[in-house]
Design a protein around this motif. Sequence first.
Motif, PDB file in Angstrom:
ATOM      1  N   PRO A  90       0.857  -1.190   0.000  1.00 17.18           N
ATOM      2  CA  PRO A  90       0.000   0.000   0.000  1.00 17.18           C
ATOM      3  C   PRO A  90       0.893   1.240   0.000  1.00 17.18           C
ATOM      4  N   ILE A  91       0.699   2.115  -0.984  1.00 17.85           N
ATOM      5  CA  ILE A  91       1.560   3.290  -1.134  1.00 17.85           C
ATOM      6  C   ILE A  91       0.701   4.543  -1.125  1.00 17.85           C
ATOM      7  N   GLN A  92       1.056   5.468  -0.240  1.00 18.15           N
ATOM      8  CA  GLN A  92       0.392   6.765  -0.191  1.00 18.15           C
ATOM      9  C   GLN A  92       1.374   7.849  -0.593  1.00 18.15           C
ATOM     10  N   TYR A  93       0.912   8.760  -1.437  1.00 19.84           N
ATOM     11  CA  TYR A  93       1.701   9.911  -1.872  1.00 19.84           C
ATOM     12  C   TYR A  93       0.785  11.115  -1.692  1.00 19.84           C
ATOM     13  N   ILE A  94       1.019  11.871  -0.629  1.00 22.55           N
ATOM     14  CA  ILE A  94       0.086  12.925  -0.226  1.00 22.55           C
ATOM     15  C   ILE A  94       0.786  14.272  -0.243  1.00 22.55           C
ATOM     16  N   ASN A  95       0.172  15.246  -0.906  1.00 24.81           N
ATOM     17  CA  ASN A  95       0.633  16.634  -0.864  1.00 24.81           C
ATOM     18  C   ASN A  95      -0.119  17.369   0.238  1.00 24.81           C
ATOM     19  N   GLU A  96       0.631  17.920   1.202  1.00 21.36           N
ATOM     20  CA  GLU A  96       0.047  18.733   2.262  1.00 21.36           C
ATOM     21  C   GLU A  96       0.760  20.078   2.254  1.00 21.36           C
ATOM     22  N   GLY A  97       0.156  21.065   1.602  1.00 25.22           N
ATOM     23  CA  GLY A  97       0.861  22.317   1.400  1.00 25.22           C
ATOM     24  C   GLY A  97       2.063  22.080   0.506  1.00 25.22           C
ATOM     25  N   LYS A  98       3.238  22.455   0.973  1.00 26.03           N
ATOM     26  CA  LYS A  98       4.455  22.226   0.202  1.00 26.03           C
ATOM     27  C   LYS A  98       5.075  20.863   0.489  1.00 26.03           C
ATOM     28  N   GLU A  99       4.606  20.197   1.547  1.00 28.38           N
ATOM     29  CA  GLU A  99       5.176  18.903   1.929  1.00 28.38           C
ATOM     30  C   GLU A  99       4.658  17.771   1.041  1.00 28.38           C
ATOM     31  N   ARG A 100       5.513  16.784   0.844  1.00 26.87           N
ATOM     32  CA  ARG A 100       5.117  15.529   0.220  1.00 26.87           C
ATOM     33  C   ARG A 100       5.337  14.424   1.249  1.00 26.87           C
ATOM     34  N   ARG A 101       4.254  13.715   1.553  1.00 26.39           N
ATOM     35  CA  ARG A 101       4.331  12.602   2.506  1.00 26.39           C
ATOM     36  C   ARG A 101       4.173  11.296   1.742  1.00 26.39           C
ATOM     37  N   ILE A 102       5.169  10.419   1.879  1.00 21.70           N
ATOM     38  CA  ILE A 102       5.152   9.142   1.168  1.00 21.70           C
ATOM     39  C   ILE A 102       5.294   8.018   2.173  1.00 21.70           C
ATOM     40  N   THR A 103       4.371   7.076   2.130  1.00 21.19           N
ATOM     41  CA  THR A 103       4.502   5.861   2.933  1.00 21.19           C
ATOM     42  C   THR A 103       4.358   4.657   2.019  1.00 21.19           C
ATOM     43  N   VAL A 104       5.203   3.680   2.237  1.00 26.49           N
ATOM     44  CA  VAL A 104       5.169   2.427   1.482  1.00 26.49           C
ATOM     45  C   VAL A 104       5.043   1.307   2.502  1.00 26.49           C
ATOM     46  N   GLY A 105       3.786   0.919   2.799  1.00 21.06           N
ATOM     47  CA  GLY A 105       3.558  -0.069   3.849  1.00 21.06           C
ATOM     48  C   GLY A 105       4.311   0.324   5.108  1.00 21.06           C
ATOM     49  N   ARG A 106       5.050  -0.646   5.656  1.00 23.42           N
ATOM     50  CA  ARG A 106       5.938  -0.362   6.795  1.00 23.42           C
ATOM     51  C   ARG A 106       7.396  -0.296   6.353  1.00 23.42           C
ATOM     52  N   LYS A 107       7.595  -0.161   5.043  1.00 20.66           N
ATOM     53  CA  LYS A 107       8.944  -0.194   4.474  1.00 20.66           C
ATOM     54  C   LYS A 107       9.583   1.199   4.401  1.00 20.66           C
ATOM     55  N   ILE A 108       8.787   2.196   3.975  1.00 24.50           N
ATOM     56  CA  ILE A 108       9.306   3.550   3.788  1.00 24.50           C
ATOM     57  C   ILE A 108       8.322   4.538   4.412  1.00 24.50           C
ATOM     58  N   ASP A 109       8.866   5.487   5.151  1.00 18.13           N
ATOM     59  CA  ASP A 109       8.059   6.547   5.745  1.00 18.13           C
ATOM     60  C   ASP A 109       8.842   7.847   5.582  1.00 18.13           C
ATOM     61  N   GLY A 110       8.377   8.714   4.689  1.00 16.33           N
ATOM     62  CA  GLY A 110       9.145   9.905   4.371  1.00 16.33           C
ATOM     63  C   GLY A 110       8.308  11.169   4.267  1.00 16.33           C
ATOM     64  N   VAL A 111       8.935  12.292   4.612  1.00 15.66           N
ATOM     65  CA  VAL A 111       8.335  13.612   4.435  1.00 15.66           C
ATOM     66  C   VAL A 111       9.394  14.513   3.810  1.00 15.66           C
ATOM     67  N   VAL A 112       9.085  15.054   2.646  1.00 13.95           N
ATOM     68  CA  VAL A 112      10.029  15.890   1.888  1.00 13.95           C
ATOM     69  C   VAL A 112       9.389  17.256   1.655  1.00 13.95           C
ATOM     70  N   TYR A 113      10.196  18.319   1.759  1.00 11.46           N
ATOM     71  CA  TYR A 113       9.673  19.666   1.522  1.00 11.46           C
ATOM     72  C   TYR A 113      10.741  20.523   0.859  1.00 11.46           C
ATOM     73  N   PRO A 114      10.353  21.521   0.061  1.00 13.44           N
ATOM     74  CA  PRO A 114      11.323  22.391  -0.607  1.00 13.44           C
ATOM     75  C   PRO A 114      12.132  23.202   0.400  1.00 13.44           C
ATOM     76  N   VAL A 115      13.408  23.391   0.103  1.00 12.34           N
ATOM     77  CA  VAL A 115      14.242  24.294   0.892  1.00 12.34           C
ATOM     78  C   VAL A 115      13.762  25.721   0.633  1.00 12.34           C
TER      79      VAL A 115
END
Length: 228
Positions: free
Chosen positions: A146-171
């Motif tokens: 199960p993969i979620q790719y969510i835009n919250e404002g400028k943030e990108r939240r990506i989860t890949v099951g219990r394998k990857i949990d990431g939050v990326v945002y522009p500098v």
Amino acid sequence: MASDRIEVAAKIDNRHPAAMKSGLGTIPWTIKGELVLNCNCTVFCPCVVSLGMHPPTEGHCQTWGGVRIDTGEYGDVDLSGLNIGLLIEIPGMMSRGNWKVGLFIDDRATDAQFNALVDIFSGKAKGTTGLFSVLVGEIVGVERQPIQYINEGKERRITVGRKIDGVVYPVEGKNADEEIMISNTKYWMGPDITVATASKGRVRAFGRVWDFDGRSAEICQIDWHGPR
């Protein structure tokens, strides 16, 4: 003068005469959407501007990524709305190859969509991602997750099951309303890259345990296609 060239009536094909031709590498495909990467580089990844001719800041590359497919197709297979997770490990300069790649396919994908995405992200479908067939030395695994790719404002939240949990945002730049961009590059992902960082970059997959909070990240609008 006699020639040693052997004339043949048709291209040699050692498959069984009754076997159907797969069409692999000839099927038209497109993917439009967005890609994020978070790697172990302590400052912005030098690969973007050096095109892989400069080593990563740590001498080797460990990267996780997510792809949001807004619209896409592989032949008559619709890929729109699906997400992809990536794990990439490169021992030195990107251009020298010997990559190891783990691929996560959205668990909503049908079998036809799953197979199409594996063909594209392994490089077998040629086109934009065709370089993977040259640079990747090992596919360490392919999993449905199960993969979620969510835009919250400028943030990108990506989860890949219990394998990857990431939050990326522009500098943030001097003008907070404008992203810091590296534009008009020849980078394989796309010509315009947003300079970003990760507030969370957790990977627990295929024997890798990575935490890249505060490390380099990239955001790229993608327009990929094949087989040319």
